[in-house]
Design an enzyme around this catalytic site. Structure first.
Site, mmCIF file in Angstrom:
data_model
loop_
_atom_site.group_PDB
_atom_site.id
_atom_site.type_symbol
_atom_site.label_atom_id
_atom_site.label_comp_id
_atom_site.label_asym_id
_atom_site.label_seq_id
_atom_site.Cartn_x
_atom_site.Cartn_y
_atom_site.Cartn_z
ATOM 1 N N ASP A 27 0.852 -1.189 0.000
ATOM 2 C CA ASP A 27 0.000 0.000 0.000
ATOM 3 C C ASP A 27 0.889 1.242 0.000
ATOM 4 O O ASP A 27 1.902 1.307 0.710
ATOM 5 C CB ASP A 27 -0.916 -0.003 1.234
ATOM 6 C CG ASP A 27 -2.058 0.984 1.095
ATOM 7 O OD1 ASP A 27 -3.214 0.527 0.949
ATOM 8 O OD2 ASP A 27 -1.807 2.205 1.120
ATOM 9 N N ILE A 28 0.484 2.217 -0.785
ATOM 10 C CA ILE A 28 1.286 3.441 -0.934
ATOM 11 C C ILE A 28 1.270 4.287 0.338
ATOM 12 O O ILE A 28 2.166 5.101 0.566
ATOM 13 C CB ILE A 28 0.772 4.260 -2.153
ATOM 14 C CG1 ILE A 28 1.844 5.156 -2.724
ATOM 15 C CG2 ILE A 28 -0.482 5.062 -1.805
ATOM 16 C CD1 ILE A 28 1.501 5.723 -4.094
ATOM 17 N N HIS B 223 -10.083 -5.369 -3.373
ATOM 18 C CA HIS B 223 -8.742 -5.570 -2.811
ATOM 19 C C HIS B 223 -8.859 -5.955 -1.357
ATOM 20 O O HIS B 223 -9.752 -5.492 -0.648
ATOM 21 C CB HIS B 223 -7.883 -4.313 -2.958
ATOM 22 C CG HIS B 223 -8.540 -3.053 -2.481
ATOM 23 N ND1 HIS B 223 -9.470 -2.380 -3.234
ATOM 24 C CD2 HIS B 223 -8.411 -2.348 -1.321
ATOM 25 C CE1 HIS B 223 -9.882 -1.301 -2.572
ATOM 26 N NE2 HIS B 223 -9.263 -1.262 -1.401
ATOM 27 N N GLY C 290 -16.442 2.218 3.265
ATOM 28 C CA GLY C 290 -15.335 3.162 3.110
ATOM 29 C C GLY C 290 -14.378 2.799 1.989
ATOM 30 O O GLY C 290 -13.208 3.168 2.022
ATOM 31 N N GLN C 291 -14.884 2.095 0.979
ATOM 32 C CA GLN C 291 -14.011 1.698 -0.139
ATOM 33 C C GLN C 291 -13.697 2.910 -1.016
ATOM 34 O O GLN C 291 -14.607 3.630 -1.429
ATOM 35 C CB GLN C 291 -14.702 0.614 -0.972
ATOM 36 C CG GLN C 291 -13.855 0.107 -2.130
ATOM 37 C CD GLN C 291 -14.542 -1.015 -2.911
ATOM 38 O OE1 GLN C 291 -15.686 -1.372 -2.616
ATOM 39 N NE2 GLN C 291 -13.857 -1.546 -3.896
ATOM 40 N N HIS D 194 -6.760 -5.732 2.140
ATOM 41 C CA HIS D 194 -5.625 -5.163 2.858
ATOM 42 C C HIS D 194 -5.088 -6.260 3.774
ATOM 43 O O HIS D 194 -5.874 -6.930 4.465
ATOM 44 C CB HIS D 194 -6.067 -4.002 3.758
ATOM 45 C CG HIS D 194 -6.667 -2.838 3.027
ATOM 46 N ND1 HIS D 194 -5.958 -1.684 2.777
ATOM 47 C CD2 HIS D 194 -7.907 -2.641 2.513
ATOM 48 C CE1 HIS D 194 -6.733 -0.820 2.135
ATOM 49 N NE2 HIS D 194 -7.932 -1.372 1.972
ATOM 50 N N ASN E 197 -12.759 -3.435 2.344
ATOM 51 C CA ASN E 197 -13.795 -2.411 2.436
ATOM 52 C C ASN E 197 -14.736 -2.573 1.252
ATOM 53 O O ASN E 197 -14.281 -2.784 0.118
ATOM 54 C CB ASN E 197 -13.162 -1.013 2.425
ATOM 55 C CG ASN E 197 -12.318 -0.763 3.658
ATOM 56 O OD1 ASN E 197 -12.704 -1.150 4.762
ATOM 57 N ND2 ASN E 197 -11.165 -0.139 3.485
HETATM 58 P P1 AMP Z 1 -9.803 1.316 0.200
HETATM 59 O O1 AMP Z 1 -10.141 2.503 1.037
HETATM 60 O O2 AMP Z 1 -10.112 0.015 0.892
HETATM 61 O O3 AMP Z 1 -10.392 1.413 -1.187
HETATM 62 O O4 AMP Z 1 -8.231 1.311 0.073
HETATM 63 C C1 AMP Z 1 -7.546 1.819 -1.015
HETATM 64 C C2 AMP Z 1 -6.086 1.736 -0.672
HETATM 65 O O5 AMP Z 1 -5.339 1.876 -1.844
HETATM 66 C C3 AMP Z 1 -5.611 2.818 0.315
HETATM 67 O O6 AMP Z 1 -5.071 2.185 1.474
HETATM 68 C C4 AMP Z 1 -4.549 3.565 -0.492
HETATM 69 O O7 AMP Z 1 -3.463 3.990 0.294
HETATM 70 C C5 AMP Z 1 -4.138 2.527 -1.512
HETATM 71 N N1 AMP Z 1 -3.586 3.060 -2.752
HETATM 72 C C6 AMP Z 1 -4.097 4.049 -3.531
HETATM 73 N N2 AMP Z 1 -3.311 4.242 -4.607
HETATM 74 C C7 AMP Z 1 -2.305 3.345 -4.516
HETATM 75 C C8 AMP Z 1 -1.178 3.046 -5.330
HETATM 76 N N3 AMP Z 1 -0.925 3.704 -6.471
HETATM 77 N N4 AMP Z 1 -0.341 2.047 -4.935
HETATM 78 C C9 AMP Z 1 -0.570 1.378 -3.795
HETATM 79 N N5 AMP Z 1 -1.630 1.604 -2.984
HETATM 80 C C10 AMP Z 1 -2.479 2.588 -3.345
#
Ligand code: AMP
Length: 170
Positions: A82-83, A156, A149-150, A158, A143
């Site tokens: 995760d970024i 995906h 909260g997606q 986590h 999520n």
């Molecule tokens: P969600 O809120 O469950 O949709 O989580 C989306 C996740 O994607 C968040 O934890 C972000 O930090 C992560 N995210 C968004 N863009 C990127 C990216 N380019 N590379 C890796 N993780 C990302």
């Protein structure tokens, strides 16, 4: 008798949309949305047609249009860090297929894809030394849609670990 007033724009558009089996916005916004629609794949979702956005950030990562810190990849999943990590270890595991969320996946994925994702989570947890056999455990969390909260509309999971993850819901 039950009566739909087609002159009421929202109801009319919804009915036309349903009849044409077109997503709601396309029938509202016409040409502009037709172009936009080329990026969307319709999927049956809870009785409605919902659109998978081919331009979401994880779709771009899957197409290698933007980079990621890859952890693992096979025919069914891609995993990367995760970024914006929320825990010492924060990985993401995504299916390679175009699924918006876990509900979409449960309804529309093949059995092979479903097994592939669950196995993929375990393989990644092992690789990161957080699985029950290689480490001390972790949290897998998905999520789902608005109340979940997606933010990114590609399913995906986590994986949080490397330390005690804490309360489940804060
Ligand atoms: P969600 O809120 O469950 O949709 O989580 C989306 C996740 O994607 C968040 O934890 C972000 O930090 C992560 N995210 C968004 N863009 C990127 C990216 N380019 N590379 C890796 N993780 C990302």
């Amino acid at each position: 008798m039950f009566f739909f007033d087609l002159s009421e724009p929202l109801i009319g558009t919804f009915l036309v949309s349903t009849f044409l089996k077109k997503p709601f916005p396309e029938t509202i916004f016409g040409t502009y949305v037709e172009n936009y629609q080329s990026n969307l794949n319709e999927v049956a979702h809870g009785g409605f047609l919902m659109a998978y956005d081919n331009n979401n950030i994880f779709a771009k990562i899957l197409r290698e249009e933007i980079p990621c810190k890859k952890i693992y990849e096979d025919d069914f999943v891609l995993s990367f860090y995760d970024i914006n990590p929320q825990k010492k270890i924060h990985a993401l595991v995504i299916p390679k297929g175009k699924f918006i969320d876990l509900d979409d996946f449960a309804i529309n994925a093949s059995n092979d894809e479903i097994v592939g994702l669950i196995k993929g989570i375990n393989i990644v947890a092992k690789k990161l030394n957080i699985s029950v056999d290689t480490g001390k455990g972790y949290r897998a969390l998905a999520n789902i849609s608005e109340y979940g909260g997606q933010e990114v509309p590609h399913l995906h999971f986590h994986l949080f670990g490397g330390e005690k993850v804490g309360k489940m819901v804060q």
